[in-house]
Design a protein around this motif. Structure first.
Motif, short mmCIF file in Angstrom:
data_model
loop_
_atom_site.label_atom_id
_atom_site.label_comp_id
_atom_site.label_asym_id
_atom_site.label_seq_id
_atom_site.Cartn_x
_atom_site.Cartn_y
_atom_site.Cartn_z
N PHE A 181 -36.04 -0.74 -13.96
CA PHE A 181 -37.05 -0.32 -12.99
C PHE A 181 -37.71 -1.53 -12.35
CE2 PHE A 181 -36.69 3.95 -14.44
CZ PHE A 181 -37.33 4.75 -13.49
N ASP A 182 -38.06 -2.51 -13.16
CA ASP A 182 -38.77 -3.67 -12.64
C ASP A 182 -37.92 -4.45 -11.63
OD1 ASP A 182 -41.08 -5.60 -12.85
OD2 ASP A 182 -39.42 -6.91 -13.46
N VAL A 183 -36.66 -4.66 -11.96
CA VAL A 183 -35.80 -5.45 -11.07
C VAL A 183 -35.49 -4.69 -9.79
CG1 VAL A 183 -33.54 -6.55 -10.84
CG2 VAL A 183 -34.80 -6.73 -12.99
N VAL A 184 -35.13 -3.42 -9.90
CA VAL A 184 -34.76 -2.64 -8.72
C VAL A 184 -35.94 -2.51 -7.77
CG1 VAL A 184 -34.08 -0.35 -7.92
CG2 VAL A 184 -32.90 -1.39 -9.85
N ARG A 185 -37.12 -2.24 -8.31
CA ARG A 185 -38.30 -2.08 -7.45
C ARG A 185 -38.80 -3.41 -6.90
NH1 ARG A 185 -41.68 2.80 -10.49
NH2 ARG A 185 -40.29 4.47 -9.76
N ALA A 186 -38.26 -4.50 -7.40
CA ALA A 186 -38.57 -5.81 -6.82
C ALA A 186 -37.56 -6.21 -5.76
CB ALA A 186 -38.62 -6.87 -7.92
N GLU A 187 -36.32 -5.75 -5.86
CA GLU A 187 -35.26 -6.16 -4.94
C GLU A 187 -35.12 -5.22 -3.74
OE1 GLU A 187 -33.41 -8.86 -5.00
OE2 GLU A 187 -34.35 -9.63 -6.83
N VAL A 188 -35.17 -3.93 -3.96
CA VAL A 188 -34.90 -2.97 -2.88
C VAL A 188 -35.94 -3.03 -1.77
CG1 VAL A 188 -34.70 -0.50 -2.34
CG2 VAL A 188 -33.57 -1.44 -4.37
N PRO A 189 -37.24 -3.17 -2.06
CA PRO A 189 -38.21 -3.25 -0.95
C PRO A 189 -38.01 -4.44 -0.02
CG PRO A 189 -39.33 -2.67 -2.98
CD PRO A 189 -37.94 -3.03 -3.36
N LYS A 190 -37.16 -5.39 -0.37
CA LYS A 190 -36.87 -6.52 0.50
C LYS A 190 -35.79 -6.19 1.53
CE LYS A 190 -37.73 -9.82 -3.25
NZ LYS A 190 -37.11 -10.89 -4.08
N LEU A 191 -35.13 -5.05 1.37
CA LEU A 191 -33.96 -4.72 2.19
C LEU A 191 -34.22 -3.45 2.98
CD1 LEU A 191 -31.26 -5.21 -0.60
CD2 LEU A 191 -32.01 -6.91 1.07
N ILE A 192 -33.59 -3.38 4.17
CA ILE A 192 -33.58 -2.11 4.90
C ILE A 192 -32.50 -1.22 4.31
CG2 ILE A 192 -34.46 -3.20 6.99
CD1 ILE A 192 -31.64 -3.13 8.13
N LEU A 193 -32.50 0.05 4.73
CA LEU A 193 -31.62 1.02 4.09
C LEU A 193 -30.15 0.64 4.22
CD1 LEU A 193 -31.28 3.71 2.64
CD2 LEU A 193 -31.28 4.85 4.86
N ASP A 194 -29.73 0.20 5.40
CA ASP A 194 -28.32 -0.16 5.59
C ASP A 194 -27.93 -1.32 4.68
OD1 ASP A 194 -28.06 1.81 7.46
OD2 ASP A 194 -28.40 0.49 9.18
N ASP A 234 -25.24 -7.05 -5.11
CA ASP A 234 -26.24 -8.10 -5.36
C ASP A 234 -27.38 -7.55 -6.23
OD1 ASP A 234 -24.71 -9.72 -3.78
OD2 ASP A 234 -25.92 -9.42 -1.97
N ILE A 235 -27.76 -6.31 -5.98
CA ILE A 235 -28.81 -5.69 -6.80
C ILE A 235 -28.33 -5.56 -8.25
CG2 ILE A 235 -30.19 -3.60 -7.13
CD1 ILE A 235 -30.02 -3.17 -4.09
N ALA A 236 -27.07 -5.14 -8.43
CA ALA A 236 -26.53 -5.00 -9.78
C ALA A 236 -26.49 -6.34 -10.50
CB ALA A 236 -25.13 -4.38 -9.70
N VAL A 237 -26.13 -7.42 -9.79
CA VAL A 237 -26.10 -8.75 -10.40
C VAL A 237 -27.50 -9.18 -10.82
CG1 VAL A 237 -25.64 -11.18 -9.94
CG2 VAL A 237 -23.99 -9.46 -9.23
#
Length: 325
Positions: A113-126, A134-137
């Motif tokens: 949860f911590d990593v995903v919610r830190a990485e995804v808000p940096k990216l647009i949906l596409d 990259d998120i998985a890594v």
């Protein structure tokens, strides 16, 4: 006697409880009086009855934990992501895995949860779809650093599903459909252009061949007319009468061709026998008149030249005599 049997039975039970088996890819933690004693691996094992006890079993096989996270992208789109974490207990660190971490699944879920919610808000949906690896890594890197101290090895992390909001998915589907329709329209337009160009080239080639055919036809007709006039001249008919006769013959051939077609709406004038006779007489007269005019025009330059020569002979610039005298 009965007491002896009871003692023997109790002794047999205690003896049998001293032996136990450990399954493959499993480790058993043995405690003695509540204190860690040893770790037993697969096979037949022995413990001291009553004194030693099995504190717990640790699974050494690779396990998978699916974590579903809802988060927000940079362009304010809520998405649900499913991250699958594959992990196992390191065999040499069974003690840490058993005693240091009570609920490993909860711990792994919290880090995901911590990593995903830190990485995804940096990216647009596409970009979330494009950069899911990259998120998985990033998740694997953070989990390895955190879980290695507890005796857990993170084998792999996979982003297996990205599910945007239903309205966003419908909008994306419409965009994709519009893009495909645009591409299809471009291909259809290009195909139509190719067909038009090919048709124009074919028509141009057809007109060219048709013109060549008409030119060849007219050339052959002219050659036939010349031969016909020569034949008629050989039997005593002059060129004017022969030309008129050929035209009248073609006139009657045309009438015959028109009459043979029952669906024709063509009317050829004049088409009576008297009209044909008048046309023949008129053509003969016109040909004769044309010949006379041509002969006169040929004689006219000779006469003009004769007059010019006579004038030049009568006039002598050296003669100073006055003609009036």
């Amino acid at each position: 006697m009965p007491f002896l049997i009871i003692l023997l039975f109790i002794g047999f039970v205690i003896l049998m409880s001293s032996f136990f088996t450990v399954k493959q890819q499993t480790a058993i933690v043995i405690e003695r009086f509540g204190k860690f004693e040893s770790i037993r691996n697969s096979g037949l094992q022995l413990k001291i009855p009553i004194i030693d006890r099995v504190a717990g079993r640790v699974n050494l096989r690779i396990q998978q934990l699916d974590v579903i996270i809802e988060t927000q992208t940079k362009d304010n789109v809520f998405v649900k992501m499913k991250v699958s974490v594959q992990f196992k207990v390191i065999q040499e660190k069974v003690y840490e895995a058993f005693y240091k971490l009570e609920y490993p699944h909860d711990q792994i879920t919290a880090y995901v949860f911590d990593v995903v919610r830190a990485e995804v808000p940096k990216l647009i949906l596409d970009d979330v779809f494009v950069r899911k690896d990259d998120i998985a890594v990033a998740v694997k890197r953070e989990l390895n650093e955190a879980m290695i101290a507890y005796g857990y090895d993170i084998i792999n992390t996979l982003v297996t599903d990205i599910d945007p909001d239903a309205q966003v998915k419908n909008a994306m589907n419409r965009i994709n459909a519009a893009e495909r329709e645009k591409t299809a329209a471009m291909y259809e337009s290009e195909a139509q252009r190719i067909r038009i160009v090919a048709k124009a080239k074919a028509e141009a080639e057809s007109k060219k061949l048709q013109g060549q055919g008409i030119a060849d036809q007219r050339r052959e007709i002219a050659r036939g007319l010349v031969e016909s006039v020569e034949v008629l001249n050989n039997v005593g008919i002059n060129s004017q009468e022969a030309s008129a006769l050929i035209v009248v013959t073609q006139h009657y051939d045309t009438l015959q061709a028109v009459g043979a077609d029952t669906n024709s709406n063509l009317i050829l004038l004049p088409n009576s026998p008297q009209a044909a006779t008048d046309m023949l007489n008129n053509m003969v007269a016109s040909f004769a008149a044309s010949n006379q005019i041509g002969e006169q025009m040929k004689k006219q330059p000779k006469r003009n030249k004769h007059l010019e020569d006579k004038t030049s002979l009568d006039y002598n610039p050296r003669d100073t005599t006055n003609p009036a005298e």
